[in-house]
Write a protein that holds these residues in place. Structure first.
Motif: not given
Length: 202
Positions: A171-195
């Motif tokens: 369960i703690w791994h899943f919560y950590a993964l949740f935070i990481i995915v949210v953070a990566l998505r927000m960094f994509s928005v903030m820093y305009n990351w694109h493929l």
């Protein structure tokens, strides 16, 4: 594991119901339109996932509590004062990131629990995490975010890969993964990351 699924379902449902309702109001939809768009965003990805990994579609109707929760959330958002809505719109990407992370992990866990191969786990993560958003954008006559904006579905795919490889196991791994995915998505928005992209327009 069941507790984790329930919590991720609640987080994803609330986040995507809010996202769908806000998009509906941005497109000047009426109350019925807001309900349709909000429910499609909250549950559309899960329905498509179920079709592809062999879960009966009618299991949607076993989520009566989540359906009621989504309806209540949509109604609250729709009837909020305009000043509050404008404030909430600034958080639109954050709500979308919460829904993406919660549903991507939940979808991956669903497929892994059925002993599907890692490819199916990753597809389930992407469809559950971004499928509702695609349906929302199509109904709102917008270009789907997952196909043309900042990096989006890749983070859902990453969550599926981590779970499919057995890296996240409790369960703690899943919560950590949740935070990481949210953070990566927000960094994509903030820093305009694109493929990488290519246009044939002249």
């Amino acid at each position: 594991m069941e507790h984790t699924w329930d919590l991720l379902n609640i987080i994803g449902t609330i986040a995507f119901a809010i996202s769908g309702a806000i998009v509906a109001m941005e497109e000047d939809y009426d109350l019925l339109g807001a309900f349709i768009l909000g429910l499609a965003t909250a549950f559309g990805g899960g329905v498509v996932r179920n079709l592809l990994i062999g879960v009966p579609v009618e299991t949607l109707w076993q989520q009566d509590g989540l359906l009621k929760l989504a309806i209540i959330v949509i109604a609250i958002v729709f009837f909020m004062p305009n000043g509050w809505i404008k404030h909430w719109r600034r958080w639109g990407n954050f709500f979308d990131a919460l829904g993406l992370a919660a549903f991507a992990i939940q979808g991956a866990l669903y497929a892994a629990d059925m002993n599907h191969p890692i490819s199916a786990v990753m597809v389930a993560a992407v469809l559950t995490g971004s499928g509702g958003g695609v349906i929302r954008d199509v109904l709102a006559r917008r270009k789907p975010t997952v196909l043309q904006a900042e990096i989006y579905a890749v983070w859902a795919m990453l969550a599926g890969l981590v779970i499919g490889l057995g890296i996240a196991t409790d369960i703690w791994h899943f919560y950590a993964l949740f935070i990481i995915v949210v953070a990566l998505r927000m960094f994509s928005v903030m820093y305009n990351w694109h493929l990488p992209r290519r246009s044939l327009r002249i």
